[in-house]
Design a protein around this motif. Structure first.
Motif, short mmCIF file in Angstrom:
data_model
loop_
_atom_site.label_atom_id
_atom_site.label_comp_id
_atom_site.label_asym_id
_atom_site.label_seq_id
_atom_site.Cartn_x
_atom_site.Cartn_y
_atom_site.Cartn_z
N GLN A 14 -29.69 -3.46 45.21
CA GLN A 14 -28.56 -2.92 44.47
C GLN A 14 -27.66 -2.16 45.43
OE1 GLN A 14 -29.79 -0.61 41.07
NE2 GLN A 14 -31.48 -1.97 40.64
N LEU A 15 -26.38 -2.30 45.22
CA LEU A 15 -25.39 -1.54 45.98
C LEU A 15 -24.82 -0.51 45.02
CD1 LEU A 15 -24.18 -1.28 48.73
CD2 LEU A 15 -22.54 -3.05 48.16
N LEU A 16 -25.15 0.75 45.23
CA LEU A 16 -24.74 1.84 44.36
C LEU A 16 -23.47 2.47 44.91
CD1 LEU A 16 -28.33 3.32 44.24
CD2 LEU A 16 -27.28 1.89 42.49
N VAL A 17 -22.60 2.92 44.01
CA VAL A 17 -21.31 3.45 44.43
C VAL A 17 -21.07 4.82 43.80
CG1 VAL A 17 -20.08 2.23 42.59
CG2 VAL A 17 -18.83 2.92 44.64
N GLU A 18 -20.49 5.70 44.56
CA GLU A 18 -20.09 7.04 44.10
C GLU A 18 -18.70 7.32 44.65
OE1 GLU A 18 -20.11 10.63 42.24
OE2 GLU A 18 -21.65 9.10 41.98
N PRO A 19 -17.70 7.66 43.85
CA PRO A 19 -17.73 7.80 42.40
C PRO A 19 -17.97 6.46 41.71
CG PRO A 19 -15.48 8.15 43.22
CD PRO A 19 -16.36 7.96 44.41
N PRO A 20 -18.53 6.49 40.49
CA PRO A 20 -19.04 5.29 39.85
C PRO A 20 -18.00 4.44 39.12
CG PRO A 20 -19.50 7.18 38.48
CD PRO A 20 -18.85 7.71 39.74
N TRP A 21 -17.04 3.89 39.88
CA TRP A 21 -15.98 3.03 39.31
C TRP A 21 -15.81 1.81 40.19
CZ3 TRP A 21 -13.78 4.11 34.67
CH2 TRP A 21 -13.99 5.40 34.15
N ARG A 22 -15.44 0.66 39.54
CA ARG A 22 -15.16 -0.57 40.28
C ARG A 22 -13.79 -1.10 39.87
NH1 ARG A 22 -20.02 -4.62 39.26
NH2 ARG A 22 -18.44 -5.24 37.83
N PRO A 23 -12.97 -1.66 40.77
CA PRO A 23 -13.24 -1.60 42.19
C PRO A 23 -13.15 -0.17 42.70
CG PRO A 23 -11.03 -2.44 41.81
CD PRO A 23 -11.69 -2.31 40.46
N ALA A 24 -13.94 0.14 43.70
CA ALA A 24 -13.89 1.47 44.29
C ALA A 24 -12.60 1.62 45.08
CB ALA A 24 -15.10 1.67 45.20
N LEU A 25 -12.09 2.84 45.13
CA LEU A 25 -10.82 3.10 45.83
C LEU A 25 -11.08 3.86 47.12
CD1 LEU A 25 -8.61 4.06 42.79
CD2 LEU A 25 -8.52 1.96 44.15
N LEU A 26 -10.55 3.34 48.19
CA LEU A 26 -10.77 3.92 49.51
C LEU A 26 -10.40 5.40 49.55
CD1 LEU A 26 -11.59 3.27 52.42
CD2 LEU A 26 -9.21 2.71 52.89
N TRP A 27 -9.32 5.78 48.84
CA TRP A 27 -8.86 7.16 48.87
C TRP A 27 -9.69 8.10 48.01
CZ3 TRP A 27 -6.47 7.33 43.99
CH2 TRP A 27 -5.91 6.16 43.53
N ASP A 28 -10.78 7.60 47.39
CA ASP A 28 -11.71 8.44 46.64
C ASP A 28 -12.90 8.91 47.48
OD1 ASP A 28 -10.49 8.67 44.16
OD2 ASP A 28 -11.50 6.91 43.32
N TRP A 29 -12.91 8.65 48.78
CA TRP A 29 -14.04 9.00 49.65
C TRP A 29 -15.32 8.37 49.12
CZ3 TRP A 29 -12.87 10.96 54.24
CH2 TRP A 29 -11.64 11.61 54.38
N VAL A 30 -15.35 7.04 49.07
CA VAL A 30 -16.44 6.28 48.48
C VAL A 30 -17.70 6.34 49.35
CG1 VAL A 30 -17.17 3.96 47.81
CG2 VAL A 30 -14.83 4.74 47.35
#
Length: 109
Positions: A14-30
């Protein structure tokens, strides 16, 4: 919190993401986390299908847009995660969805 992109209990990476939104935004410090079904070995990271320089780390902060995957010896290759640097993006919560679930969308720009 961390949001898996595969159903709980699946024997896959699994590839987990924080903050938890897709597509992830580069400017959110993913931050991405590569999670397998066991504990064997460190992950191998890919960006755009090519080996990426952050080998051996379970967590990483993304600094470039692109499509990311990770591979673990115990559970294989993860589904892809798109990191966007677009000016306007429609996002959905990064969690497993079932038919009938209420879905939250957000427009970011």
């Amino acid at each position: 919190g961390w949001c898996p992109l595969s159903p709980t209990g699946a024997q896959t990476t699994q590839l987990l993401v924080e903050p938890p939104w897709r597509p992830a935004l580069l400017w959110d410090w993913v931050t991405l986390t590569c999670q397998g079904s066991g504990t064997a070995g460190a992950p191998t990271w890919y960006r755009g299908g090519q080996h990426w320089g952050q080998q051996g780390r379970d967590h990483l902060t993304v600094s470039e847009s692109g499509t990311y995957t990770c591979d673990r010896a115990d559970s294989g290759l993860s589904p892809p995660m798109i990191i966007s640097d677009d000016d306007l993006v429609l996002q959905v919560q990064a969690r497993a969805l079932l038919e009938g679930d209420t879905v939250t969308l957000r427009c970011r720009g």
